[in-house]
Design an enzyme around this catalytic site. Structure first.
Site, PDB file in Angstrom:
ATOM      1  N   HIS A  18       8.547 -15.941 -38.265  1.00 22.96           N
ATOM      2  CA  HIS A  18       9.193 -15.549 -37.155  1.00 22.96           C
ATOM      3  C   HIS A  18       9.716 -16.674 -36.067  1.00 22.96           C
ATOM      4  CE1 HIS A  18       6.551 -11.602 -37.112  1.00 22.96           C
ATOM      5  NE2 HIS A  18       7.573 -11.618 -37.873  1.00 22.96           N
ATOM      6  N   ASP A 168      11.662  -8.791 -46.565  1.00 18.00           N
ATOM      7  CA  ASP A 168      10.172  -9.273 -46.114  1.00 18.00           C
ATOM      8  C   ASP A 168       9.371  -8.409 -46.832  1.00 18.00           C
ATOM      9  OD1 ASP A 168       7.858 -10.345 -45.230  1.00 18.00           O
ATOM     10  OD2 ASP A 168       8.088  -9.381 -43.440  1.00 18.00           O
TER      11      ASP A 168
END
Length: 286
Positions: A18, A168
């Protein structure tokens, strides 16, 4: 597929992923042209760290919990922690944002986001998070297949020449997932050669990743690198000892930003003498 990210939200892998995601977004929005982002394995978009799932593993305590407590000085960390505060101001102090929430937070009114999630329950939660955000389209479908359907990015009369694809996957298929991911990256870069692509991957035994590194270097991108964070020695196949991001066509100076933040993350989140980090170019732009 049985994977639920609620058990792992906010762990060391999320911190790395992130921080890098926000850095990529900030680089993209530095120019006025509209941006398109595709999140192929989006999850539910928002997590509660006081849920039974998160409490059962306690992984967030060694990730975002530890980073908030120590808050080392670096612009990329400050940017990430500001996003966490914004999420908690809106959704409560136990909340943690998934990648689609961070994309919506970082991108602008003129930008567009496609978030894919295959599991019906997770996709339903994702739709509820973004039901009032017209920029975000939620697709209850396989994210790899969506790359063929949604790239190159065009919505209405707008063709998006700039943007990001985040891949992801849960890696339930273990090393076989790398075959699928590499094939998807090749397909994606052929359809949208100017896009930035980021693939997250777990690290257990590093030597098992050598074929992946070789195949990643052969993808015909203009440039590519890997950025990795280990919280312990990469010598056990039984647990995730760290993780990495393969970034194709990275924005200008992204490598410098991550090269500065990775050693800090290793120091703060490390759990033993094997904690380390690295950033290595696979292909440098001519």
């Amino acid at each position: 597929m049985n994977y639920r990210h609620a058990f792992h939200a906010g762990n060391h892998a999320d911190v790395l992923k992130h921080i890098a995601l926000l850095a990529i977004c900030d680089a993209l929005v530095a120019k006025p042209a509209p941006v398109f982002a595709l999140d192929t394995h989006a999850g539910r978009g928002l997590y509660a760290l006081d849920s039974n799932s998160a409490q059962r593993t306690g992984e967030a305590e060694g990730g975002i919990g530890r980073l908030i407590a120590e808050a080392p000085k670096h612009p990329a960390i400050a940017r990430y922690l500001a996003a966490i505060r914004a999420c908690r101001h809106e959704h409560g102090q136990a909340s943690y944002p998934g990648s689609p929430w961070l994309l919506a937070h970082a991108l602008r009114e003129q930008d567009r986001i496609a978030a894919c999630e295959l599991l019906p329950e997770e996709a339903g939660q994702l739709k509820s998070v973004f039901e009032r955000d017209p920029r975000v389209a939620v697709h209850a479908r396989d994210g790899y297949a969506a790359m063929k359907a949604l790239l190159p990015a065009r919505i209405g009369e707008t063709r998006y020449n700039r943007g990001l694809v985040l891949i992801d996957p849960p890696y339930e298929a273990q090393l076989e997932e790398f075959d699928t991911a590499i094939a998807a990256l090749r397909e994606g870069i052929s359809r949208w050669p100017q896009g930035t692509f980021a693939l997250w991957y777990p690290i257990k035994l590093r030597r098992a990743l050598q074929p992946f590194y070789r195949r990643a270097a052969a993808i015909p991108a203009k440039s590519s690198f890997v950025a990795e964070l280990l919280v312990r020695a990469d010598d056990s196949p039984l647990r995730m000892n760290g993780s990495g991001l393969l970034v194709l066509n990275p924005p200008w100076q992204l490598d410098q930003s991550l090269a500065g933040v990775l050693p800090l993350l290793s120091k703060v989140l490390g759990e033993g003498p094997g904690a380390a980090s690295r950033l290595e170019w696979l292909v440098r732009a001519a």
